[in-house]
Design an enzyme around this catalytic site. Structure first.
Site, PDB file in Angstrom:
ATOM      1  N   LEU B  42       0.776  -1.255   0.025  1.00 13.53           N
ATOM      2  CA  LEU B  42       0.014  -0.115   0.114  1.00 13.53           C
ATOM      3  C   LEU B  42       0.910   1.191  -0.019  1.00 13.53           C
ATOM      4  O   LEU B  42       0.524   2.466  -0.428  1.00 13.53           O
ATOM      5  CB  LEU B  42      -0.849   0.143   1.145  1.00 13.53           C
ATOM      6  CG  LEU B  42      -2.013  -1.051   1.206  1.00 13.53           C
ATOM      7  CD1 LEU B  42      -2.850  -0.967   2.679  1.00 13.53           C
ATOM      8  CD2 LEU B  42      -2.964  -0.930   0.210  1.00 13.53           C
ATOM      9  N   GLY B  44       3.285   1.869  -1.693  1.00 14.17           N
ATOM     10  CA  GLY B  44       3.615   2.321  -3.103  1.00 14.17           C
ATOM     11  C   GLY B  44       2.306   2.356  -4.058  1.00 14.17           C
ATOM     12  O   GLY B  44       2.165   2.665  -5.326  1.00 14.17           O
ATOM     13  N   HIS B  45       1.117   1.986  -3.379  1.00 20.77           N
ATOM     14  CA  HIS B  45      -0.147   1.773  -4.222  1.00 20.77           C
ATOM     15  C   HIS B  45      -1.343   2.628  -3.283  1.00 20.77           C
ATOM     16  O   HIS B  45      -2.017   1.408  -2.920  1.00 20.77           O
ATOM     17  CB  HIS B  45      -0.313   0.399  -4.728  1.00 20.77           C
ATOM     18  CG  HIS B  45      -1.499   0.127  -5.782  1.00 20.77           C
ATOM     19  ND1 HIS B  45      -2.727   0.229  -5.414  1.00 20.77           N
ATOM     20  CD2 HIS B  45      -1.579  -0.228  -6.947  1.00 20.77           C
ATOM     21  CE1 HIS B  45      -3.410   0.109  -6.645  1.00 20.77           C
ATOM     22  NE2 HIS B  45      -2.612  -0.199  -7.520  1.00 20.77           N
ATOM     23  N   TYR B  46      -1.380   3.752  -3.294  1.00 22.10           N
ATOM     24  CA  TYR B  46      -0.509   4.863  -3.859  1.00 22.10           C
ATOM     25  C   TYR B  46      -0.154   5.642  -2.591  1.00 22.10           C
ATOM     26  O   TYR B  46      -0.609   5.868  -1.577  1.00 22.10           O
ATOM     27  CB  TYR B  46      -1.443   5.558  -4.984  1.00 22.10           C
ATOM     28  CG  TYR B  46      -2.110   4.917  -6.044  1.00 22.10           C
ATOM     29  CD1 TYR B  46      -1.317   4.624  -7.609  1.00 22.10           C
ATOM     30  CD2 TYR B  46      -3.232   4.237  -5.991  1.00 22.10           C
ATOM     31  CE1 TYR B  46      -1.831   4.133  -8.353  1.00 22.10           C
ATOM     32  CE2 TYR B  46      -3.676   3.515  -7.076  1.00 22.10           C
ATOM     33  CZ  TYR B  46      -2.942   3.388  -8.102  1.00 22.10           C
ATOM     34  OH  TYR B  46      -3.749   2.590  -9.329  1.00 22.10           O
ATOM     35  N   ILE B  51      -4.822   2.232  -1.718  1.00 22.39           N
ATOM     36  CA  ILE B  51      -5.941   1.401  -2.297  1.00 22.39           C
ATOM     37  C   ILE B  51      -5.315   0.012  -2.435  1.00 22.39           C
ATOM     38  O   ILE B  51      -4.382  -0.164  -2.879  1.00 22.39           O
ATOM     39  CB  ILE B  51      -6.346   1.981  -3.322  1.00 22.39           C
ATOM     40  CG1 ILE B  51      -6.883   3.283  -3.428  1.00 22.39           C
ATOM     41  CG2 ILE B  51      -7.707   0.928  -3.936  1.00 22.39           C
ATOM     42  CD1 ILE B  51      -7.249   3.879  -4.754  1.00 22.39           C
TER      43      ILE B  51
END
Lengths: 163, 135, 81
Positions: B42, B44-46, B51
Protein backbone atom coordinates in the site's frame (compact mmCIF):
# COMPACT_ATOMS: atom_id res chain seq x y z
CA UNK A 1 10.06 6.69 -26.37
CA UNK A 2 9.68 7.10 -22.56
CA UNK A 3 12.60 6.38 -20.26
CA UNK A 4 12.05 5.34 -16.66
CA UNK A 5 12.01 8.88 -15.29
CA UNK A 6 9.28 9.75 -17.78
CA UNK A 7 7.36 6.59 -16.86
CA UNK A 8 7.48 7.64 -13.19
CA UNK A 9 6.23 11.09 -14.08
CA UNK A 10 3.07 9.55 -15.54
CA UNK A 11 2.40 6.72 -13.04
CA UNK A 12 1.38 7.20 -9.42
CA UNK A 13 2.55 3.73 -8.32
CA UNK A 14 5.84 3.64 -6.44
CA UNK A 15 8.07 0.79 -5.25
CA UNK A 16 7.37 -1.92 -4.32
CA UNK A 17 4.36 -1.63 -6.66
CA UNK A 18 5.93 0.31 -9.53
CA UNK A 19 6.22 -2.52 -12.04
CA UNK A 20 7.00 -0.83 -15.34
CA UNK A 21 10.34 0.42 -16.71
CA UNK A 22 9.93 2.02 -20.13
CA UNK A 23 7.61 2.67 -23.04
CA UNK A 24 9.32 1.49 -26.19
CA UNK A 25 6.71 2.51 -28.76
CA UNK A 26 3.56 4.58 -28.67
CA UNK A 27 1.47 4.35 -31.84
CA UNK A 28 -1.24 7.00 -31.94
CA UNK A 29 -4.07 6.99 -31.43
CA UNK A 30 -3.97 4.22 -28.88
CA UNK A 31 -1.51 1.36 -28.76
CA UNK A 32 1.84 0.92 -27.10
CA UNK A 33 4.65 -1.44 -26.22
CA UNK A 34 5.94 -1.04 -22.67
CA UNK A 35 8.65 -3.03 -20.90
CA UNK A 36 9.65 -4.33 -17.52
CA UNK A 37 12.87 -6.21 -16.84
CA UNK A 38 12.59 -8.98 -14.25
CA UNK A 39 15.64 -9.48 -12.06
CA UNK A 40 16.52 -11.88 -9.27
CA UNK A 41 16.62 -8.91 -6.91
CA UNK A 42 12.85 -8.31 -7.04
CA UNK A 43 10.99 -8.18 -3.73
CA UNK A 44 9.03 -11.31 -4.66
CA UNK A 45 12.21 -13.45 -4.62
CA UNK A 46 13.34 -12.25 -1.20
CA UNK A 47 11.98 -15.30 0.61
CA UNK A 48 12.94 -18.01 -1.88
CA UNK A 49 14.98 -20.65 -0.08
CA UNK A 50 18.53 -21.45 -1.15
CA UNK A 51 18.56 -24.51 -3.35
CA UNK A 52 15.16 -23.80 -4.91
CA UNK A 53 14.98 -24.90 -8.54
CA UNK A 54 14.32 -22.50 -11.41
CA UNK A 55 10.57 -23.20 -11.24
CA UNK A 56 10.61 -21.47 -7.87
CA UNK A 57 11.54 -18.25 -9.64
CA UNK A 58 8.42 -18.11 -11.83
CA UNK A 59 7.35 -14.46 -11.88
CA UNK A 60 4.01 -14.30 -9.99
CA UNK A 61 0.90 -13.93 -12.18
CA UNK A 62 -0.44 -11.20 -9.88
CA UNK A 63 2.63 -9.02 -10.49
CA UNK A 64 2.67 -9.77 -14.22
CA UNK A 65 -0.95 -8.62 -14.39
CA UNK A 66 -0.24 -5.50 -12.33
CA UNK A 67 2.62 -4.68 -14.70
CA UNK A 68 0.30 -5.12 -17.69
CA UNK A 69 -2.26 -2.89 -15.97
CA UNK A 70 0.37 -0.19 -15.48
CA UNK A 71 1.16 -0.37 -19.19
CA UNK A 72 -2.57 0.19 -19.83
CA UNK A 73 -2.47 3.16 -17.40
CA UNK A 74 0.39 4.64 -19.39
CA UNK A 75 -1.56 4.23 -22.60
CA UNK A 76 -4.48 5.98 -20.87
CA UNK A 77 -2.08 8.82 -20.06
CA UNK A 78 -0.30 9.02 -23.45
CA UNK A 79 -3.55 8.82 -25.41
CA UNK A 80 -4.99 11.52 -23.12
CA UNK A 81 -8.08 9.48 -22.32
CA UNK A 82 -8.73 11.51 -19.16
CA UNK A 83 -7.43 14.43 -17.10
CA UNK A 84 -4.03 13.92 -15.43
CA UNK A 85 -5.46 14.49 -11.93
CA UNK A 86 -7.56 11.34 -12.33
CA UNK A 87 -6.33 7.85 -11.50
CA UNK A 88 -7.24 4.94 -13.79
CA UNK A 89 -8.30 1.94 -11.67
CA UNK A 90 -8.60 -1.62 -12.98
CA UNK A 91 -12.22 -2.65 -12.36
CA UNK A 92 -12.87 -5.60 -14.66
CA UNK A 93 -11.08 -8.47 -16.38
CA UNK A 94 -12.36 -10.94 -18.96
CA UNK A 95 -10.59 -13.94 -20.47
CA UNK A 96 -6.98 -13.77 -19.35
CA UNK A 97 -4.63 -16.68 -20.02
CA UNK A 98 -1.29 -17.09 -18.27
CA UNK A 99 1.19 -19.28 -20.14
CA UNK A 100 4.58 -20.58 -18.98
CA UNK A 101 5.79 -17.96 -16.51
CA UNK A 102 8.59 -15.45 -17.06
CA UNK A 103 11.76 -15.67 -14.95
CA UNK A 104 14.60 -13.45 -13.78
CA UNK A 105 16.54 -12.28 -16.84
CA UNK A 106 13.40 -11.97 -18.96
CA UNK A 107 12.20 -8.69 -20.39
CA UNK A 108 8.41 -8.38 -20.30
CA UNK A 109 7.02 -6.60 -23.37
CA UNK A 110 3.42 -5.51 -22.89
CA UNK A 111 1.59 -4.92 -26.18
CA UNK A 112 -1.52 -2.95 -25.20
CA UNK A 113 -4.30 -1.64 -27.45
CA UNK A 114 -7.34 0.47 -26.64
CA UNK A 115 -10.60 -1.31 -27.56
CA UNK A 116 -13.13 1.20 -26.37
CA UNK A 117 -13.30 4.56 -24.65
CA UNK A 118 -16.31 6.46 -23.35
CA UNK A 119 -16.17 9.08 -20.61
CA UNK A 120 -14.29 7.74 -17.60
CA UNK A 121 -14.28 4.21 -18.99
CA UNK A 122 -11.62 2.58 -21.12
CA UNK A 123 -11.23 -1.02 -22.23
CA UNK A 124 -7.86 -2.42 -23.23
CA UNK A 125 -6.70 -5.64 -24.82
CA UNK A 126 -3.29 -7.11 -25.51
CA UNK A 127 -0.60 -9.59 -24.66
CA UNK A 128 2.72 -9.80 -22.89
CA UNK A 129 5.76 -11.40 -24.47
CA UNK A 130 8.98 -12.53 -22.83
CA UNK A 131 11.92 -14.26 -24.45
CA UNK A 132 9.94 -14.52 -27.71
CA UNK A 133 7.00 -16.30 -26.06
CA UNK A 134 3.56 -15.05 -25.09
CA UNK A 135 3.25 -15.20 -21.28
CA UNK A 136 -0.10 -13.40 -20.91
CA UNK A 137 -3.06 -12.87 -23.20
CA UNK A 138 -5.74 -10.45 -22.03
CA UNK A 139 -8.95 -10.10 -24.02
CA UNK A 140 -10.41 -7.33 -21.89
CA UNK A 141 -9.10 -5.09 -19.13
CA UNK A 142 -11.68 -2.54 -18.04
CA UNK A 143 -10.46 0.66 -16.42
CA UNK A 144 -12.45 3.49 -14.82
CA UNK A 145 -10.71 6.73 -13.93
CA UNK A 146 -11.60 8.55 -10.75
CA UNK A 147 -10.42 11.84 -9.28
CA UNK A 148 -7.58 11.08 -6.85
CA UNK A 149 -9.33 13.14 -4.16
CA UNK A 150 -12.38 10.85 -4.27
CA UNK A 151 -10.23 7.87 -3.29
CA UNK A 152 -9.26 9.24 0.12
CA UNK A 153 -10.99 7.59 3.08
CA UNK A 154 -14.01 9.63 4.15
CA UNK A 155 -12.78 9.55 7.74
CA UNK A 156 -9.01 9.62 7.32
CA UNK A 157 -7.23 7.05 9.43
CA UNK A 158 -3.50 7.18 9.98
CA UNK A 159 -1.82 4.22 8.34
CA UNK A 160 1.16 2.79 10.16
CA UNK A 161 3.86 2.21 7.58
CA UNK A 162 6.62 0.01 8.86
CA UNK A 163 9.83 1.97 8.55
CA UNK B 1 9.79 -12.79 5.33
CA UNK B 2 12.09 -15.73 6.13
CA UNK B 3 14.06 -17.28 3.30
CA UNK B 4 12.03 -20.47 3.41
CA UNK B 5 9.67 -20.31 0.48
CA UNK B 6 9.93 -22.65 -2.49
CA UNK B 7 8.35 -20.12 -4.83
CA UNK B 8 8.21 -16.37 -5.29
CA UNK B 9 5.77 -14.58 -2.99
CA UNK B 10 3.80 -11.39 -3.42
CA UNK B 11 2.42 -10.97 0.09
CA UNK B 12 1.03 -13.19 2.85
CA UNK B 13 -2.76 -13.11 2.83
CA UNK B 14 -3.19 -15.94 5.34
CA UNK B 15 -2.72 -14.07 8.62
CA UNK B 16 -6.05 -15.49 9.70
CA UNK B 17 -6.15 -19.20 8.91
CA UNK B 18 -8.79 -19.95 6.23
CA UNK B 19 -11.78 -22.09 7.21
CA UNK B 20 -12.62 -24.95 4.89
CA UNK B 21 -15.70 -27.14 4.67
CA UNK B 22 -16.94 -29.60 2.08
CA UNK B 23 -19.88 -28.42 -0.01
CA UNK B 24 -22.02 -29.92 -2.75
CA UNK B 25 -19.88 -28.27 -5.45
CA UNK B 26 -16.44 -28.86 -3.94
CA UNK B 27 -14.68 -27.19 -1.04
CA UNK B 28 -15.90 -23.94 0.43
CA UNK B 29 -13.13 -21.73 1.82
CA UNK B 30 -13.56 -18.58 3.87
CA UNK B 31 -10.76 -16.11 4.60
CA UNK B 32 -10.80 -12.89 6.59
CA UNK B 33 -8.52 -10.40 4.91
CA UNK B 34 -7.82 -7.05 6.56
CA UNK B 35 -6.54 -4.63 3.93
CA UNK B 36 -3.62 -3.81 6.25
CA UNK B 37 -2.12 -7.27 5.51
CA UNK B 38 -0.70 -5.49 2.46
CA UNK B 39 0.86 -2.48 4.21
CA UNK B 40 4.23 -2.72 2.40
CA UNK B 41 2.44 -2.78 -0.98
CA UNK B 42 0.00 0.00 0.00
CA UNK B 43 2.97 2.32 0.57
CA UNK B 44 3.49 2.30 -3.19
CA UNK B 45 -0.13 1.86 -4.28
CA UNK B 46 -0.55 4.74 -3.91
CA UNK B 47 1.58 7.19 -1.87
CA UNK B 48 -0.89 9.42 -0.01
CA UNK B 49 -3.98 7.41 -0.91
CA UNK B 50 -3.53 3.70 -0.24
CA UNK B 51 -5.86 1.37 -2.18
CA UNK B 52 -5.57 -2.42 -2.11
CA UNK B 53 -4.36 -3.48 -5.57
CA UNK B 54 -6.89 -5.78 -7.23
CA UNK B 55 -4.08 -8.16 -8.15
CA UNK B 56 -3.46 -8.77 -4.42
CA UNK B 57 -7.08 -9.89 -4.06
CA UNK B 58 -6.46 -12.31 -6.91
CA UNK B 59 -3.34 -13.56 -5.15
CA UNK B 60 -5.28 -13.89 -1.87
CA UNK B 61 -7.77 -16.15 -3.62
CA UNK B 62 -4.86 -18.19 -5.02
CA UNK B 63 -3.37 -18.57 -1.53
CA UNK B 64 -6.68 -19.51 0.08
CA UNK B 65 -7.42 -22.07 -2.65
CA UNK B 66 -3.90 -23.49 -2.22
CA UNK B 67 -4.50 -23.82 1.52
CA UNK B 68 -7.66 -25.83 0.79
CA UNK B 69 -5.90 -28.05 -1.76
CA UNK B 70 -2.78 -28.53 0.35
CA UNK B 71 -0.65 -27.45 -2.63
CA UNK B 72 1.02 -24.35 -3.98
CA UNK B 73 -1.16 -23.19 -6.88
CA UNK B 74 -0.31 -21.22 -10.01
CA UNK B 75 -2.83 -19.04 -11.82
CA UNK B 76 -3.58 -20.35 -15.34
CA UNK B 77 -6.48 -18.17 -16.37
CA UNK B 78 -9.05 -15.63 -15.27
CA UNK B 79 -12.48 -15.97 -16.82
CA UNK B 80 -13.76 -12.89 -15.12
CA UNK B 81 -12.80 -10.54 -12.31
CA UNK B 82 -14.68 -7.52 -11.03
CA UNK B 83 -13.44 -4.93 -8.55
CA UNK B 84 -16.60 -3.03 -7.70
CA UNK B 85 -15.39 -1.01 -4.69
CA UNK B 86 -12.00 0.46 -3.79
CA UNK B 87 -10.67 -1.20 -0.62
CA UNK B 88 -8.91 1.07 1.84
CA UNK B 89 -6.89 0.58 5.05
CA UNK B 90 -9.41 -0.10 7.82
CA UNK B 91 -11.58 -2.20 5.52
CA UNK B 92 -11.75 -5.91 6.11
CA UNK B 93 -12.85 -8.30 3.44
CA UNK B 94 -14.44 -11.69 3.84
CA UNK B 95 -13.32 -13.79 0.91
CA UNK B 96 -15.57 -16.73 0.17
CA UNK B 97 -14.38 -19.32 -2.36
CA UNK B 98 -15.75 -22.46 -3.90
CA UNK B 99 -12.93 -24.68 -5.14
CA UNK B 100 -13.85 -27.48 -7.56
CA UNK B 101 -11.71 -30.02 -9.40
CA UNK B 102 -11.36 -29.38 -13.15
CA UNK B 103 -9.77 -31.22 -16.07
CA UNK B 104 -6.04 -32.06 -16.18
CA UNK B 105 -5.52 -31.76 -12.42
CA UNK B 106 -6.51 -28.12 -12.43
CA UNK B 107 -8.94 -26.48 -10.04
CA UNK B 108 -11.68 -23.99 -10.79
CA UNK B 109 -12.34 -21.27 -8.23
CA UNK B 110 -15.22 -18.88 -7.86
CA UNK B 111 -14.71 -16.24 -5.20
CA UNK B 112 -16.54 -13.28 -3.79
CA UNK B 113 -15.11 -10.62 -1.50
CA UNK B 114 -17.58 -8.93 0.83
CA UNK B 115 -16.82 -5.77 2.78
CA UNK B 116 -17.77 -5.49 6.46
CA UNK B 117 -20.86 -3.47 5.49
CA UNK B 118 -22.12 -6.43 3.45
CA UNK B 119 -21.40 -4.94 0.02
CA UNK B 120 -19.75 -7.11 -2.61
CA UNK B 121 -16.37 -5.55 -3.32
CA UNK B 122 -14.92 -8.09 -5.74
CA UNK B 123 -15.68 -11.26 -7.66
CA UNK B 124 -13.33 -13.67 -9.41
CA UNK B 125 -13.63 -16.83 -11.42
CA UNK B 126 -10.32 -18.39 -12.27
CA UNK B 127 -8.49 -21.62 -13.09
CA UNK B 128 -5.36 -22.70 -11.22
CA UNK B 129 -2.99 -25.65 -11.26
CA UNK B 130 -0.60 -27.14 -8.73
CA UNK B 131 3.01 -26.03 -9.07
CA UNK B 132 5.07 -29.09 -9.92
CA UNK B 133 7.69 -29.44 -7.23
CA UNK B 134 11.25 -29.68 -8.43
CA UNK B 135 14.07 -31.23 -6.49
CA UNK C 1 -40.30 -3.80 -36.56
CA UNK C 2 -37.78 -6.59 -36.55
CA UNK C 3 -34.95 -4.19 -35.77
CA UNK C 4 -36.60 -3.38 -32.44
CA UNK C 5 -37.04 -7.07 -31.69
CA UNK C 6 -33.43 -7.66 -32.65
CA UNK C 7 -32.12 -4.85 -30.51
CA UNK C 8 -34.24 -5.95 -27.55
CA UNK C 9 -32.90 -9.49 -27.68
CA UNK C 10 -29.35 -8.23 -28.23
CA UNK C 11 -29.59 -5.88 -25.26
CA UNK C 12 -31.17 -8.59 -23.13
CA UNK C 13 -28.32 -10.93 -24.04
CA UNK C 14 -25.73 -8.31 -23.09
CA UNK C 15 -27.45 -7.63 -19.75
CA UNK C 16 -27.75 -11.35 -19.06
CA UNK C 17 -24.06 -11.89 -19.82
CA UNK C 18 -22.94 -9.09 -17.49
CA UNK C 19 -25.29 -10.12 -14.67
CA UNK C 20 -24.55 -13.84 -15.21
CA UNK C 21 -28.24 -14.67 -15.72
CA UNK C 22 -30.10 -16.59 -18.37
CA UNK C 23 -31.69 -14.16 -20.91
CA UNK C 24 -35.06 -15.85 -20.26
CA UNK C 25 -34.86 -14.76 -16.63
CA UNK C 26 -34.77 -11.08 -17.52
CA UNK C 27 -37.98 -9.07 -17.68
CA UNK C 28 -37.51 -6.11 -20.04
CA UNK C 29 -39.36 -3.78 -17.67
CA UNK C 30 -37.60 -4.76 -14.44
CA UNK C 31 -34.98 -2.50 -12.89
CA UNK C 32 -31.51 -4.17 -12.91
CA UNK C 33 -30.58 -2.67 -9.55
CA UNK C 34 -33.84 -3.43 -7.70
CA UNK C 35 -34.60 -6.77 -9.29
CA UNK C 36 -31.25 -8.32 -10.18
CA UNK C 37 -28.93 -6.73 -7.58
CA UNK C 38 -26.83 -5.02 -10.24
CA UNK C 39 -24.13 -2.74 -8.80
CA UNK C 40 -22.73 0.42 -10.35
CA UNK C 41 -19.90 -1.51 -11.99
CA UNK C 42 -22.47 -3.83 -13.65
CA UNK C 43 -24.14 -0.75 -15.15
CA UNK C 44 -20.77 0.45 -16.47
CA UNK C 45 -20.08 -3.00 -17.96
CA UNK C 46 -23.49 -3.08 -19.65
CA UNK C 47 -23.00 0.36 -21.21
CA UNK C 48 -19.50 -0.55 -22.43
CA UNK C 49 -20.85 -3.67 -24.16
CA UNK C 50 -23.75 -1.75 -25.71
CA UNK C 51 -21.48 0.99 -27.00
CA UNK C 52 -19.18 -1.54 -28.61
CA UNK C 53 -22.09 -3.50 -30.07
CA UNK C 54 -23.72 -0.42 -31.64
CA UNK C 55 -20.53 1.62 -32.24
CA UNK C 56 -21.92 4.65 -30.42
CA UNK C 57 -21.14 6.71 -27.35
CA UNK C 58 -24.23 6.93 -25.14
CA UNK C 59 -24.55 10.17 -23.16
CA UNK C 60 -24.13 9.70 -19.43
CA UNK C 61 -27.16 11.84 -18.54
CA UNK C 62 -29.49 9.65 -20.60
CA UNK C 63 -28.20 6.52 -18.91
CA UNK C 64 -28.72 7.64 -15.33
CA UNK C 65 -32.29 6.36 -15.17
CA UNK C 66 -32.01 3.72 -17.90
CA UNK C 67 -31.93 0.64 -15.67
CA UNK C 68 -34.21 -1.63 -17.69
CA UNK C 69 -33.80 -3.42 -21.02
CA UNK C 70 -36.67 -1.35 -22.43
CA UNK C 71 -35.16 1.96 -21.31
CA UNK C 72 -31.73 1.03 -22.69
CA UNK C 73 -33.31 0.06 -26.01
CA UNK C 74 -34.88 3.54 -26.19
CA UNK C 75 -31.53 5.23 -25.50
CA UNK C 76 -29.79 3.06 -28.09
CA UNK C 77 -32.48 3.73 -30.69
CA UNK C 78 -32.17 7.50 -30.24
CA UNK C 79 -28.45 7.28 -30.98
CA UNK C 80 -28.38 4.72 -33.79
CA UNK C 81 -31.01 6.29 -36.06
Amino acid sequence: MLDHSQVRARLRQRPPMLLLDTVREFTPPASLVATKAITGGEDCYRGVADGAGIDGFAYPAALLLESFGQAASLLWSLAELGPPEEVPLMVGLRDLAFATPARPGDLLEHHVRLRHHSGALAEFTGETRAAGRIVLTARSVLVVSRPAASLLPTTPEPVAIEG
Amino acid sequence: MPASSRTATVFDALGHPPRTEPSAEGTRVTLRLPVTRAIPQLAGHYPGFPILPGVLLIDSVRQAAGFACGAELRLCGIDRARFALPLLPGDELELSLVVTPAADGRVAVRARGTRSDGQTAAELSATLEPVVADA
Amino acid sequence: MTDIDNSTSTIRAIVADVLELNPDEIDDAEDFVDQYQADSLNLIEIVAQLEKQYQVILPQRELLQAHTVAALRDVVRRHTA
